[in-house]
Design an enzyme around this catalytic site. Sequence first.
Site, PDB file in Angstrom:
ATOM      1  NE  ARG A  61      -2.600  -1.555   3.328  1.00 17.74           N
ATOM      2  CZ  ARG A  61      -2.662  -2.828   3.737  1.00 17.74           C
ATOM      3  NH1 ARG A  61      -3.271  -3.723   2.986  1.00 17.74           N
ATOM      4  NH2 ARG A  61      -2.159  -3.193   4.901  1.00 17.74           N
ATOM      5  CD  GLU A  98       0.801  -9.668  18.151  1.00 12.79           C
ATOM      6  OE1 GLU A  98       0.287  -9.140  17.165  1.00 12.79           O
ATOM      7  OE2 GLU A  98       0.190  -9.931  19.209  1.00 12.79           O
TER       8      GLU A  98
HETATM    9  P1  AMP Z   1       3.720  -2.135  11.760  1.00 10.76           P
HETATM   10  O1  AMP Z   1       4.982  -2.716  11.217  1.00 10.76           O
HETATM   11  O2  AMP Z   1       3.228  -2.815  12.991  1.00 10.76           O
HETATM   12  O3  AMP Z   1       3.822  -0.627  11.946  1.00 10.76           O
HETATM   13  O4  AMP Z   1       2.595  -2.415  10.694  1.00 10.76           O
HETATM   14  C1  AMP Z   1       2.545  -1.656   9.572  1.00 10.76           C
HETATM   15  C2  AMP Z   1       1.950  -2.356   8.379  1.00 10.76           C
HETATM   16  O5  AMP Z   1       0.928  -3.308   8.689  1.00 10.76           O
HETATM   17  C3  AMP Z   1       1.336  -1.267   7.559  1.00 10.76           C
HETATM   18  O6  AMP Z   1       2.005  -1.294   6.302  1.00 10.76           O
HETATM   19  C4  AMP Z   1      -0.114  -1.583   7.462  1.00 10.76           C
HETATM   20  O7  AMP Z   1      -0.446  -1.722   6.103  1.00 10.76           O
HETATM   21  C5  AMP Z   1      -0.352  -2.899   8.207  1.00 10.76           C
HETATM   22  N1  AMP Z   1      -1.228  -2.774   9.385  1.00 10.76           N
HETATM   23  C6  AMP Z   1      -0.889  -3.022  10.679  1.00 10.76           C
HETATM   24  N2  AMP Z   1      -1.927  -2.831  11.516  1.00 10.76           N
HETATM   25  C7  AMP Z   1      -2.963  -2.451  10.750  1.00 10.76           C
HETATM   26  C8  AMP Z   1      -4.333  -2.060  11.026  1.00 10.76           C
HETATM   27  N3  AMP Z   1      -4.848  -2.072  12.268  1.00 10.76           N
HETATM   28  N4  AMP Z   1      -5.114  -1.714   9.987  1.00 10.76           N
HETATM   29  C9  AMP Z   1      -4.612  -1.716   8.719  1.00 10.76           C
HETATM   30  N5  AMP Z   1      -3.345  -2.051   8.402  1.00 10.76           N
HETATM   31  C10 AMP Z   1      -2.525  -2.408   9.389  1.00 10.76           C
END
Ligand code: AMP
Length: 178
Positions: A61, A98
């Site tokens: 995205r 996670e």
């Molecule tokens: P993080 O590495 O935990 O910051 O996760 C980021 C990636 O996971 C982003 O590129 C988002 O597209 C996806 N993502 C994580 N949590 C969500 C959420 N609650 N809603 C939508 N996309 C999420």
Amino acid sequence: MTSDALKSLVRTVPDFPEPGIQFRDITTLIGDGEGLAASVHQLAEIARNAGATKIAGMEARGFIFGAAAAVQLGIGFVPVRKPGKLPVKTIGIDYALEYGTDRLEMDPEGVSADDNVVIVDDLIATGGTALATVELLRMAGARVKSALFVVDLPDLGGAEKLRAADVDVRALMQFDGD
Ligand code: AMP
């Protein structure tokens, strides 16, 4: 378009991809012409003010918003990809999820030491993906001082993690909770 109007275009899907997660779905935002244009325009203006010479976006995205913002600024776009997608010798970084680990890769020739790269993605949650991207771009020799997101989930602490790595974080909207 106001921040509230933009926020109203993001669809929340409960319990996706697993129970307890509120998925903030930007599909509805990019499906709205005005919403897509406003979000890209706002991201591009912040990147311009940050002095971006290149935009880097994460698969998948981040490609949508990052490439569009790069076009608006007339600068290049660097795709940060899932493993095994690029046809050249890549550099890569493994990072913790996670459960388990994931990996991102890029073409090291996509940036140079003269570049001020601004990162763009749809959403920052724990910040693991964005922090790995910062490290990867720095491994390739670029300067990374700024990361932009459409959505920040501040309760998950990702933005704080990036700021601790000397990266300025901006988002077009925030959602409380996870
Ligand atoms: P993080 O590495 O935990 O910051 O996760 C980021 C990636 O996971 C982003 O590129 C988002 O597209 C996806 N993502 C994580 N949590 C969500 C959420 N609650 N809603 C939508 N996309 C999420």
